[in-house]
Design a protein around this motif. Structure first.
Motif, PDB file in Angstrom:
ATOM      1  N   ASN A 142       0.837  -1.208   0.000  1.00 17.72           N
ATOM      2  CA  ASN A 142       0.000   0.000   0.000  1.00 17.72           C
ATOM      3  C   ASN A 142       0.870   1.256   0.000  1.00 17.72           C
ATOM      4  OD1 ASN A 142      -2.297   1.623   0.254  1.00 17.72           O
ATOM      5  ND2 ASN A 142      -2.360   1.428   2.471  1.00 17.72           N
ATOM      6  N   PRO A 143       0.597   2.225  -0.886  1.00 18.08           N
ATOM      7  CA  PRO A 143      -0.456   2.294  -1.903  1.00 18.08           C
ATOM      8  C   PRO A 143      -0.074   1.506  -3.165  1.00 18.08           C
ATOM      9  CG  PRO A 143       0.779   4.351  -1.880  1.00 18.08           C
ATOM     10  CD  PRO A 143       1.339   3.512  -0.764  1.00 18.08           C
ATOM     11  N   VAL A 144      -1.003   0.699  -3.631  1.00 19.36           N
ATOM     12  CA  VAL A 144      -0.721  -0.237  -4.726  1.00 19.36           C
ATOM     13  C   VAL A 144      -0.233   0.465  -5.997  1.00 19.36           C
ATOM     14  CG1 VAL A 144      -1.654  -2.083  -6.171  1.00 19.36           C
ATOM     15  CG2 VAL A 144      -2.378  -1.885  -3.790  1.00 19.36           C
ATOM     16  N   PRO A 145      -0.838   1.590  -6.425  1.00 19.44           N
ATOM     17  CA  PRO A 145      -0.360   2.208  -7.670  1.00 19.44           C
ATOM     18  C   PRO A 145       1.087   2.705  -7.601  1.00 19.44           C
ATOM     19  CG  PRO A 145      -2.557   3.001  -7.119  1.00 19.44           C
ATOM     20  CD  PRO A 145      -2.056   2.270  -5.910  1.00 19.44           C
ATOM     21  N   VAL A 146       1.600   2.898  -6.388  1.00 24.19           N
ATOM     22  CA  VAL A 146       2.942   3.470  -6.212  1.00 24.19           C
ATOM     23  C   VAL A 146       3.990   2.402  -5.893  1.00 24.19           C
ATOM     24  CG1 VAL A 146       4.333   5.066  -4.816  1.00 24.19           C
ATOM     25  CG2 VAL A 146       1.967   5.662  -5.441  1.00 24.19           C
ATOM     26  N   MET A 147       3.652   1.487  -5.003  1.00 22.18           N
ATOM     27  CA  MET A 147       4.635   0.529  -4.497  1.00 22.18           C
ATOM     28  C   MET A 147       4.881  -0.585  -5.510  1.00 22.18           C
ATOM     29  SD  MET A 147       5.463   1.775  -1.558  1.00 22.18           S
ATOM     30  CE  MET A 147       6.087   0.513  -0.460  1.00 22.18           C
ATOM     31  N   LYS A 148       6.150  -0.920  -5.712  1.00 25.54           N
ATOM     32  CA  LYS A 148       6.543  -1.852  -6.773  1.00 25.54           C
ATOM     33  C   LYS A 148       6.480  -3.321  -6.365  1.00 25.54           C
ATOM     34  CE  LYS A 148       7.590   0.858 -10.242  1.00 25.54           C
ATOM     35  NZ  LYS A 148       6.832   0.751 -11.510  1.00 25.54           N
ATOM     36  N   LEU A 149       6.601  -3.623  -5.078  1.00 27.82           N
ATOM     37  CA  LEU A 149       6.730  -5.007  -4.645  1.00 27.82           C
ATOM     38  C   LEU A 149       5.406  -5.771  -4.692  1.00 27.82           C
ATOM     39  CD1 LEU A 149       8.426  -7.295  -3.301  1.00 27.82           C
ATOM     40  CD2 LEU A 149       7.708  -6.343  -1.091  1.00 27.82           C
ATOM     41  N   VAL A 150       5.484  -7.032  -5.139  1.00 33.47           N
ATOM     42  CA  VAL A 150       4.415  -8.002  -4.934  1.00 33.47           C
ATOM     43  C   VAL A 150       5.057  -9.268  -4.364  1.00 33.47           C
ATOM     44  CG1 VAL A 150       2.588  -9.405  -5.955  1.00 33.47           C
ATOM     45  CG2 VAL A 150       3.052  -7.127  -6.875  1.00 33.47           C
ATOM     46  N   GLU A 151       4.668  -9.626  -3.150  1.00 37.01           N
ATOM     47  CA  GLU A 151       5.090 -10.915  -2.597  1.00 37.01           C
ATOM     48  C   GLU A 151       4.204 -11.991  -3.229  1.00 37.01           C
ATOM     49  OE1 GLU A 151       6.799 -11.375   1.804  1.00 37.01           O
ATOM     50  OE2 GLU A 151       4.828 -10.442   1.773  1.00 37.01           O
ATOM     51  N   VAL A 152       4.822 -12.915  -3.934  1.00 32.38           N
ATOM     52  CA  VAL A 152       4.091 -14.019  -4.557  1.00 32.38           C
ATOM     53  C   VAL A 152       4.320 -15.249  -3.689  1.00 32.38           C
ATOM     54  CG1 VAL A 152       3.856 -15.457  -6.615  1.00 32.38           C
ATOM     55  CG2 VAL A 152       4.335 -13.007  -6.854  1.00 32.38           C
ATOM     56  N   ILE A 153       3.256 -15.694  -3.012  1.00 35.31           N
ATOM     57  CA  ILE A 153       3.406 -16.732  -1.996  1.00 35.31           C
ATOM     58  C   ILE A 153       2.840 -18.048  -2.491  1.00 35.31           C
ATOM     59  CG2 ILE A 153       2.970 -17.367   0.403  1.00 35.31           C
ATOM     60  CD1 ILE A 153       2.154 -13.868  -0.371  1.00 35.31           C
ATOM     61  N   ARG A 154       3.697 -19.053  -2.509  1.00 35.26           N
ATOM     62  CA  ARG A 154       3.290 -20.396  -2.929  1.00 35.26           C
ATOM     63  C   ARG A 154       2.710 -21.150  -1.745  1.00 35.26           C
ATOM     64  NH1 ARG A 154       6.995 -22.937  -7.497  1.00 35.26           N
ATOM     65  NH2 ARG A 154       5.661 -24.688  -6.934  1.00 35.26           N
ATOM     66  N   GLY A 155       1.492 -21.665  -1.898  1.00 38.55           N
ATOM     67  CA  GLY A 155       0.970 -22.602  -0.922  1.00 38.55           C
ATOM     68  C   GLY A 155       1.629 -23.957  -1.103  1.00 38.55           C
ATOM     69  N   TYR A 156       1.304 -24.881  -0.217  1.00 36.03           N
ATOM     70  CA  TYR A 156       1.920 -26.213  -0.263  1.00 36.03           C
ATOM     71  C   TYR A 156       1.657 -26.904  -1.597  1.00 36.03           C
ATOM     72  CZ  TYR A 156       3.375 -30.834   1.353  1.00 36.03           C
ATOM     73  OH  TYR A 156       4.033 -32.036   1.503  1.00 36.03           O
ATOM     74  N   ALA A 157       0.461 -26.665  -2.176  1.00 31.94           N
ATOM     75  CA  ALA A 157       0.076 -27.363  -3.407  1.00 31.94           C
ATOM     76  C   ALA A 157       0.230 -26.518  -4.668  1.00 31.94           C
ATOM     77  CB  ALA A 157      -1.375 -27.843  -3.300  1.00 31.94           C
ATOM     78  N   THR A 158       0.559 -25.241  -4.540  1.00 30.09           N
ATOM     79  CA  THR A 158       0.621 -24.345  -5.706  1.00 30.09           C
ATOM     80  C   THR A 158       1.613 -24.873  -6.735  1.00 30.09           C
ATOM     81  OG1 THR A 158       0.216 -22.475  -4.208  1.00 30.09           O
ATOM     82  CG2 THR A 158       0.906 -21.959  -6.450  1.00 30.09           C
ATOM     83  N   THR A 159       1.200 -24.937  -8.000  1.00 31.94           N
ATOM     84  CA  THR A 159       2.061 -25.506  -9.042  1.00 31.94           C
ATOM     85  C   THR A 159       3.085 -24.488  -9.551  1.00 31.94           C
ATOM     86  OG1 THR A 159       0.581 -24.848 -10.846  1.00 31.94           O
ATOM     87  CG2 THR A 159       0.198 -27.009  -9.818  1.00 31.94           C
ATOM     88  N   ASP A 160       4.123 -25.014 -10.170  1.00 38.85           N
ATOM     89  CA  ASP A 160       5.132 -24.166 -10.813  1.00 38.85           C
ATOM     90  C   ASP A 160       4.490 -23.318 -11.908  1.00 38.85           C
ATOM     91  OD1 ASP A 160       7.092 -25.280  -9.212  1.00 38.85           O
ATOM     92  OD2 ASP A 160       7.789 -26.694 -10.740  1.00 38.85           O
ATOM     93  N   GLU A 161       3.552 -23.919 -12.653  1.00 36.65           N
ATOM     94  CA  GLU A 161       2.910 -23.217 -13.766  1.00 36.65           C
ATOM     95  C   GLU A 161       2.134 -22.000 -13.271  1.00 36.65           C
ATOM     96  OE1 GLU A 161      -0.275 -24.023 -17.422  1.00 36.65           O
ATOM     97  OE2 GLU A 161       0.033 -25.529 -15.868  1.00 36.65           O
ATOM     98  N   VAL A 162       1.344 -22.183 -12.223  1.00 32.79           N
ATOM     99  CA  VAL A 162       0.568 -21.073 -11.663  1.00 32.79           C
ATOM    100  C   VAL A 162       1.506 -19.984 -11.130  1.00 32.79           C
ATOM    101  CG1 VAL A 162      -0.946 -20.412  -9.736  1.00 32.79           C
ATOM    102  CG2 VAL A 162      -1.532 -22.369 -11.179  1.00 32.79           C
ATOM    103  N   THR A 163       2.550 -20.397 -10.444  1.00 35.39           N
ATOM    104  CA  THR A 163       3.511 -19.423  -9.909  1.00 35.39           C
ATOM    105  C   THR A 163       4.159 -18.622 -11.024  1.00 35.39           C
ATOM    106  OG1 THR A 163       3.967 -20.912  -8.048  1.00 35.39           O
ATOM    107  CG2 THR A 163       5.564 -19.150  -8.458  1.00 35.39           C
ATOM    108  N   ALA A 164       4.561 -19.305 -12.083  1.00 31.57           N
ATOM    109  CA  ALA A 164       5.206 -18.632 -13.226  1.00 31.57           C
ATOM    110  C   ALA A 164       4.252 -17.636 -13.871  1.00 31.57           C
ATOM    111  CB  ALA A 164       5.680 -19.667 -14.241  1.00 31.57           C
TER     112      ALA A 164
END
Length: 297
Positions: A142-164
């Motif tokens: 926050n604020p989303v339009p300004v801040m560059k970071l996105v933490e992309v969090i993999r759950g235990y079952a999240t696939t490589d394809e979805v993450t990519a």
């Protein structure tokens, strides 16, 4: 992915909708009542106007972006064509679990379900869905339009394809995605919240006042905002919720929320959103004024 549904039109939700619409994606913005949606559109419009004043956007781009946003109060209708759903509802585990159960029923098998949670387990959220491999965290700042970071969090079952796909999509909206694993607080809040909590303890124990604590961190550590002001900005109720997740998840007393924070939230002093936290906030004033409760500390 061209069709994005954002669930929740508050501070984070309208910011996420703003960014995707600006970059040409079709956005369905969904909330439980029309008043919240109209407020969100007014906020997005005002933020586009700020970009125009700064010279980073022109009027035609603003019009195009706003035309990319559709508002809905019917959840099933909002997600029927979605390639990606991003949940940005309140930071409450029960609400999120119930919502993801519904999303799992309403969405297609290939729809990616993302949550903007800042602390709640992605694995836990995914466990209530039919396809946990398609569930992932997209923790915007926050604020989303300004801040560059996105933490992309993999759950235990999240696939490589979805993450990519989510890493690539984040880059297309000119964010910097960082992949992390699913542990309490992820990276950002596992580090940030203990610092904020320690600042609150420093105030609670009389080490220094609000202004003094924030000044030390701004001038001594080059932080753009002191930890107490930042806590107000995040929302003291949100800070408390995240600390409780950390405390429950790790079982370590170092994550226990300061009693002062608990009392402030109980009293309804939640920071900017309520008009008072460690500072007092007025819509027509940018002056930073320490709350009366702490003005003599």
């Amino acid at each position: 992915m061209r069709n994005i549904t954002v669930i929740g039109s508050g501070t984070m939700g309208n910011g996420i909708a703003h960014v995707f619409a600006q970059y040409g994606y079709k956005v369905a913005l969904c909330d439980i009542n029309e008043a919240a949606l109209q407020k969100a559109i007014a906020t997005i419009t005002a933020n586009f106007d700020r970009q125009i004043k700064k010279g980073t956007l022109d009027e035609s781009a603003k019009v195009n972006a706003l035309n990319n946003i559709t508002t809905l109060i019917d959840l099933q209708q909002a997600v029927k064509d979605a390639d990606l759903v991003i949940e940005a509802a309140t930071e409450n585990s029960e609400i999120k679990l119930n919502l993801f159960k519904q999303l799992s029923e309403y969405c297609g098998d290939d729809t990616i379900l993302a949550t903007n949670t800042s602390s709640i387990s992605i694995t836990k959220i995914a466990s209530v869905t039919k396809k946990p491999e398609n569930v992932i965290g997209m923790h915007f700042m926050n604020p989303v339009p300004v801040m560059k970071l996105v933490e992309v969090i993999r759950g235990y079952a999240t696939t490589d394809e979805v993450t990519a796909k989510i890493m690539e999509l984040s880059e297309k909206i000119e964010k910097v995605p960082v992949e992390v694993n699913d542990y309490p607080g992820f990276v950002a809040n596992r580090i940030l919240m203990p610092m904020i909590n320690e600042a609150i303890y420093s105030l609670y124990e009389g080490v220094a006042g609000v202004y003094e604590i924030d000044t030390v961190m701004k001038l001594g550590m080059a932080h753009p905002m002191g930890p107490l002001q930042l806590a107000d900005f995040i929302g003291l109720d949100v800070c408390l919720a995240i600390l409780n997740v950390l405390h429950d998840g790790f079982g370590n007393p170092k994550y226990a929320p300061c009693p002062l924070l608990v009392n402030m939230v109980t009293a309804g002093h939640k920071g900017v959103k309520s008009g008072e936290g460690f500072y007092k906030y007025q819509a027509d004033s940018k002056e930073l004024i320490v709350a009366d409760k702490f003005s003599n500390k």
